[in-house]
Design a protein around this motif. Structure first.
Motif, short mmCIF file in Angstrom:
data_model
loop_
_atom_site.label_atom_id
_atom_site.label_comp_id
_atom_site.label_asym_id
_atom_site.label_seq_id
_atom_site.Cartn_x
_atom_site.Cartn_y
_atom_site.Cartn_z
N HIS A 108 -39.03 -25.75 -18.82
CA HIS A 108 -37.76 -26.43 -18.59
C HIS A 108 -37.23 -26.13 -17.19
N ALA A 109 -37.47 -24.93 -16.69
CA ALA A 109 -37.10 -24.62 -15.31
C ALA A 109 -37.89 -25.49 -14.34
N HIS A 110 -39.14 -25.78 -14.70
CA HIS A 110 -39.98 -26.58 -13.81
C HIS A 110 -39.47 -28.02 -13.70
N GLU A 111 -38.73 -28.49 -14.68
CA GLU A 111 -38.11 -29.81 -14.55
C GLU A 111 -37.23 -29.87 -13.31
N GLU A 112 -36.57 -28.76 -13.00
CA GLU A 112 -35.72 -28.73 -11.81
C GLU A 112 -36.55 -28.79 -10.53
N VAL A 113 -37.66 -28.08 -10.53
CA VAL A 113 -38.55 -28.12 -9.37
C VAL A 113 -39.04 -29.54 -9.14
N SER A 150 -22.66 -56.73 12.20
CA SER A 150 -23.54 -55.64 11.79
C SER A 150 -22.75 -54.61 10.98
N GLU A 151 -23.43 -54.03 10.01
CA GLU A 151 -22.83 -52.99 9.15
C GLU A 151 -23.45 -51.65 9.54
N HIS A 152 -22.60 -50.68 9.80
CA HIS A 152 -23.05 -49.35 10.20
C HIS A 152 -22.58 -48.32 9.17
N ARG A 153 -23.32 -47.24 9.09
CA ARG A 153 -22.98 -46.17 8.15
C ARG A 153 -22.76 -44.87 8.92
N HIS A 154 -21.58 -44.29 8.71
CA HIS A 154 -21.23 -43.04 9.37
C HIS A 154 -21.02 -41.94 8.32
N PRO A 155 -21.39 -40.70 8.63
CA PRO A 155 -21.16 -39.62 7.67
C PRO A 155 -19.67 -39.42 7.42
N ARG A 156 -19.35 -38.99 6.22
CA ARG A 156 -17.94 -38.75 5.90
C ARG A 156 -17.41 -37.51 6.60
N GLY A 157 -18.28 -36.54 6.83
CA GLY A 157 -17.83 -35.31 7.49
C GLY A 157 -18.35 -34.09 6.75
N VAL A 158 -17.46 -33.44 6.02
CA VAL A 158 -17.84 -32.27 5.23
C VAL A 158 -17.63 -32.59 3.75
N VAL A 159 -18.70 -32.50 2.99
CA VAL A 159 -18.66 -32.80 1.56
C VAL A 159 -18.31 -31.52 0.79
N ALA A 160 -17.35 -31.62 -0.09
CA ALA A 160 -17.02 -30.52 -1.01
C ALA A 160 -17.85 -30.70 -2.27
N GLN A 161 -18.67 -29.72 -2.58
CA GLN A 161 -19.57 -29.84 -3.73
C GLN A 161 -19.32 -28.69 -4.69
N ILE A 162 -19.11 -29.02 -5.95
CA ILE A 162 -18.99 -28.01 -7.01
C ILE A 162 -20.14 -28.23 -7.97
N ALA A 163 -21.03 -27.24 -8.05
CA ALA A 163 -22.27 -27.36 -8.83
C ALA A 163 -22.18 -26.52 -10.10
N PRO A 164 -22.76 -26.98 -11.20
CA PRO A 164 -22.66 -26.28 -12.49
C PRO A 164 -23.77 -25.24 -12.66
N TRP A 165 -23.71 -24.56 -13.80
CA TRP A 165 -24.66 -23.48 -14.09
C TRP A 165 -25.92 -23.98 -14.77
N ASN A 166 -25.90 -25.13 -15.41
CA ASN A 166 -27.00 -25.47 -16.32
C ASN A 166 -28.27 -25.92 -15.60
N TYR A 167 -28.13 -26.55 -14.43
CA TYR A 167 -29.29 -26.93 -13.62
C TYR A 167 -29.01 -26.47 -12.18
N PRO A 168 -29.11 -25.15 -11.94
CA PRO A 168 -28.60 -24.59 -10.68
C PRO A 168 -29.41 -24.93 -9.45
N PHE A 169 -30.64 -25.37 -9.62
CA PHE A 169 -31.46 -25.79 -8.48
C PHE A 169 -31.26 -27.28 -8.21
N GLU A 170 -31.49 -28.09 -9.22
CA GLU A 170 -31.40 -29.54 -9.07
C GLU A 170 -29.98 -30.00 -8.75
N LEU A 171 -28.96 -29.43 -9.41
CA LEU A 171 -27.60 -29.91 -9.23
C LEU A 171 -26.87 -29.20 -8.10
#
Length: 535
Positions: free
Chosen positions: A121-126, A160-181
């Protein structure tokens, strides 16, 4: 509930192989010191392994002031990172892909120790991280490439349509899939030119910090990915309040609060929240395949997976035959805690999760439900182990019927007509994942299309849709907002900009036309454009 002393024997324990690694072998003082360098903070916090309940490591703990400093550093680094050609940013992911596969045993050990999962199940994250790295490493530049569109006046208006980065993303990740999420969700943000300030769960922080270290080794500038640690109610709001975009995976209750804080600041957010996912067995299903698939769908990662199955709807004509197969396979699942392949199911991650599983089962049994398999904790294996459990006779007053259990518990329901099964599957506020099993693939896909769910798998539980990273994945209703994977998974981390260049003639009366003549000219032009099938 089944009494531990008198319950029939099943769910045997997989012994640890001779010479198997231990937590002390993996989480060495040297490794902890290296990973701790990636955390901004001066306090001390501790994480533990669910397998034994013992301490794994002491790590720095962050304050709200540390969070502010992390964003300051990230903003400085983001400008230089965004200035690099997108293909150069994407190349970091392709190198990371190779490093992950080459050194997967390191992270598999950490995932197992921090979450209590089996190695498979850990390998699913890999797998998931490698696929996401390959996809955005290859397709990211195409997703972000400027696009030409038909202008207001064809030929005269160049758009023309252009894409610019938003800047700094705030990310809160959970415990259940700590590598993938953690890193899996951050990869498209990096390709898009953003920096990330992430708060992983403290109990699974080693895995996220290992991922950060490996991505830096692949070429990501160190300050582009900042990590802070601490209690969610202490530093979580500080993370959300500073991000130019918010990426959150967790409970629906917390997600609502995150969405409110983001809305107050008029910043976007993607939220993958809870689920009460349903699996439908059609009368023409291959029952052996369906039973085997239901076991994987319900009990992978001990059911601690947002997209795992908690409700089974089985046609009454095949219910007994299906349950015979499903129960037998469930009772044969082997529990285990070794850092090696072999066990079928691991531990729950915390006492809170175990208490919730126990509460749902005990209340259901007290109100008339029947335990067909499992139903009891297994302290003989480890402090947080619980048997995979099948409940029959569950009705709506029971908490397990509607509340997300997030553990190895599945309830079985019988139905007479397929429309009834679809209606029952849709009778929840959630809409994250679903599964349909049937012999006629076309019919099964028709049933799948009627389900109110962000992803639906046919003749698979959850992995087929989640692993198809060119397609969006996310929830409807109380299961969240936004999508990961595909174009939506990277474009959400960008701001769209339209540049329209008007040539030769203005968008106003010209050539001596007065207002009335200009209005008539434009009206005729619009009719012509429609007749010529311009879009």
């Amino acid at each position: 509930m089944l009494d531990h002393a008198t319950a029939p024997e099943f769910n045997p324990v997989t012994p640890s192989p001779e010479g198997a690694r231990t937590a002390a072998d993996v989480v060495t003082p040297e490794l902890v010191a290296q990973l701790a360098e990636g955390v901004i903070g001066s306090g001390r916090t501790i994480n533990h392994t669910p397998f034994t309940g013992r301490k794994l490591a002491e790590l720095p703990e962050s304050t709200p002031e540390d969070v502010a400093f992390a964003f300051h550093r990230a903003r400085e680094a983001q400008r230089e990172w965004a200035a690099l050609p997108v293909r150069q940013r994407a190349a970091v992911l392709l190198r990371f892909h190779d490093l992950v596969l080459r050194r997967q045993d390191e992270v598999l050990d950490l995932i197992q120790l921090e979450t209590g999962k089996t190695r498979l199940h850990a390998h699913e994250e890999v797998q998931a991280v490698a696929v996401a790295a390959r996809h955005y490493g290859r397709r990211g530049p195409a997703y972000l490439r400027p696009k030409r569109h038909t202008g207001a006046i064809p030929v005269l208006t160049k758009v023309s349509e252009h894409r610019h980065p938003r800047g700094v993303v705030a990310q809160i990740a959970p415990w259940n899939y700590p590598f993938e999420l953690s890193v899996g969700d951050a990869l498209p943000a990096f390709v898009a030119g953003n920096a990330v300030v992430m708060k992983p769960d403290t109990e699974t922080a080693l895995t996220a910090l290992w991922a950060r270290r490996l991505l830096i080794e692949a070429g990501l500038p160190e300050r582009v990915w900042q990590v802070v640690l601490g209690e969610g109610h202490v530093i979580g709001p500080a993370v959300v309040e500073r991000g130019d975009y918010v990426s959150f995976t967790g409970s629906t209750r917390t997600g609502r609060g995150v969405a409110q804080k983001a809305a107050e600041r008029l910043v976007g957010a993607s939220l993958e929240l809870g689920g009460k996912n349903a699996l439908i067995v059609l009368p023409d299903a291959d029952l052996d395949r369906a039973a085997e698939g239901a076991v994987r769908a319900a009990f992978s990662s001990a059911g601690q997976l947002c997209i795992s199955i908690e409700r089974l709807y089985v046609h009454e004509s095949v219910a007994d035959a299906f349950l015979e197969r499903f129960v037998a396979r469930t009772k044969q699942l082997q529990l285990g805690s070794a850092l090696a392949y072999g066990a079928d199911m691991g531990s729950l991650v915390s006492q809170r999760q175990l208490d919730n599983v126990t509460r749902h089962i005990e209340e259901a049994v007290a109100k008339g439900a029947t335990v067909l398999a499992g139903g009891r904790a297994r302290p003989d294996v480890g402090p947080l182990f619980h048997e995979p459990t099948i409940l029959d006779g569950v009705e709506s007053p029971m908490a397990v019927c509607a509340e997300e259990t997030f553990g190895p518990v599945v309830s079985v329901y019988r139905y007479a007509e397929v429309d009834e099964a679809v209606e029952l599957a849709n009778s929840t506020a959630y809409g994250l994942n679903a599964s349909v099993w049937g012999g006629d693939g076309r019919r099964a896909r028709q049933v799948a299309a009627g389900l109110r769910s962000g992803t639906v798998n046919v003749n698979e539980g959850y992995a087929a849709a989640y692993g198809s990273v060119q397609s969006p994945m996310g929830g409807m209703g109380d299961s969240g907002l936004g999508r990961r994977h595909g174009s939506e998974g990277i474009l959400k981390y960008t701001e769209a900009q339209t540049i329209a260049h008007q040539r030769l003639l203005p968008m106003a009366p010209s050539w001596g036309m007065n207002d009335a003549a200009y209005a008539k000219f434009m009206s005729v032009s619009l009719k012509v454009l429609k007749a010529l099938r311009f879009r």
